[in-house]
Design a protein around this motif. Structure first.
Motif, PDB file in Angstrom:
ATOM      1  N   ASP A  30       0.802  -1.183  -0.146  1.00 43.33           N
ATOM      2  CA  ASP A  30       0.199   0.198  -0.078  1.00 43.33           C
ATOM      3  C   ASP A  30       0.863   1.181  -0.045  1.00 43.33           C
ATOM      4  OD1 ASP A  30      -1.864   1.895   0.205  1.00 43.33           O
ATOM      5  OD2 ASP A  30      -2.551   1.405   2.130  1.00 43.33           O
ATOM      6  N   ARG A 102      -3.971   8.671  -3.192  1.00 40.16           N
ATOM      7  CA  ARG A 102      -3.003   7.333  -2.769  1.00 40.16           C
ATOM      8  C   ARG A 102      -2.985   6.605  -4.203  1.00 40.16           C
ATOM      9  NH1 ARG A 102      -2.937   4.391   2.085  1.00 40.16           N
ATOM     10  NH2 ARG A 102      -3.894   6.510   2.970  1.00 40.16           N
ATOM     11  N   SER A 217      -4.871  -4.224   1.120  1.00 42.81           N
ATOM     12  CA  SER A 217      -4.724  -2.924   1.867  1.00 42.81           C
ATOM     13  C   SER A 217      -5.528  -2.039   0.874  1.00 42.81           C
ATOM     14  CB  SER A 217      -3.589  -2.598   2.442  1.00 42.81           C
ATOM     15  OG  SER A 217      -2.562  -2.574   1.475  1.00 42.81           O
ATOM     16  N   TYR A 221      -8.777   0.151   1.779  1.00 44.35           N
ATOM     17  CA  TYR A 221      -8.820   1.720   1.736  1.00 44.35           C
ATOM     18  C   TYR A 221      -9.792   2.138   0.669  1.00 44.35           C
ATOM     19  CZ  TYR A 221      -7.164   6.438   1.291  1.00 44.35           C
ATOM     20  OH  TYR A 221      -6.997   7.893   1.581  1.00 44.35           O
ATOM     21  N   THR A 225     -13.347   4.546   1.553  1.00 45.78           N
ATOM     22  CA  THR A 225     -13.105   6.075   1.276  1.00 45.78           C
ATOM     23  C   THR A 225     -14.305   6.217   0.143  1.00 45.78           C
ATOM     24  OG1 THR A 225     -10.857   5.692   1.613  1.00 45.78           O
ATOM     25  CG2 THR A 225     -11.653   7.497   0.178  1.00 45.78           C
TER      26      THR A 225
END
Length: 244
Positions: A30, A102, A217, A221, A225
């Motif tokens: 991640d 990200r 991961s 996330y 989100t």
């Protein structure tokens, strides 16, 4: 045909067994890739990045125009090449401008990408698609999208063992499916030949049958989100097609 089941947001649910017809993707890395370079190069890069955040970087006008005006979350899938299974997933969020939130290494279809996806062609569809529903074998990790927990997502055990956890968590990509149903609802509004069950799901380290896969991961996330109120979409394709 609609699947009977129970869907709850933010809590586990159980749904009756259904026929699972989807693709394949395991790493747990991640991270967010960074670039090095001298001060002069960094200055040029920063200037381009600042300008690019007015829109989704490296996406041309054709696909950029298909991103809904009210979307504040974009999952961009940058495929390495038309015939490559390697990709990068980047999450962008918007307030006044777009921000890179990200990124993760990822995989797409074993044979690459296509603007005209067909059943079993082993290529991922190029385009802009909404993200409306999620689910998986594992319990809801705190998803904002409606989440269906069911053993029916379990990958067949005649698949290689490395693939058995592919569908522990999935997010349905709204390609040839009915929104508001569990991701494994087999209904195909455009017909079976156009394929379906194109998901974001967990990675097994190589190409899929048409889905996009990333780390556990990373999936967790995204599940925590992506928010229906922010109208999330995925923009996906090989780099040349995205720019075209």
């Amino acid at each position: 045909m609609r699947i009977a089941g129970v869907v709850r947001v933010g809590a586990a649910a159980v749904v009756s067994s259904v026929l699972l017809t989807s693709c394949g993707g395991s790493g747990d890395d991640d991270g967010d890739a960074g670039d090095g370079g001298g001060a002069r190069k960094a200055g040029r890069t920063d200037a381009r990045a600042a300008e690019g955040l007015k829109r989704i970087p490296d996406v041309g006008d054709r696909l950029q125009s298909r991103i809904p005006k009210n979307s504040r979350q974009v999952v961009a899938v940058y495929g390495a090449g038309r015939n490559s299974a390697d990709a990068t997933v980047v999450l962008y969020t918007k307030s006044a401008t777009w921000k890179k939130t990200r990124s993760w290494p990822a995989h797409n279809g074993k044979k690459g990408w296509t603007p005209n996806h067909r059943e079993n062609d082993k290529r991922s569809p190029v385009g802009v698609f909404t993200l409306s529903d999620a689910g998986g074998v594992l319990a809801d990790p705190g998803a904002r999208l409606p989440y269906t927990e069911s053993a029916a997502f379990q990958a067949p055990h005649y698949w290689p063992k490395t693939h058995w956890h592919d569908f522990d968590h999935v997010i349905a990509i709204d390609y040839n499916r009915v929104k508001g149903t569990p991701p494994n609802d087999p209904t195909r509004p455009q017909g079976q030949s156009k394929g379906g069950s194109i998901w974001l799901h967990m990675d097994h380290g190589s190409g899929t049958s048409g889905c996009v896969s990333l780390s556990k991961s990373g999936m967790r996330y995204l599940l925590r989100t992506l928010d229906p109120k922010q109208h999330p979409v995925v923009v996906m394709g090989d780099k040349a097609s995205l720019r075209g």
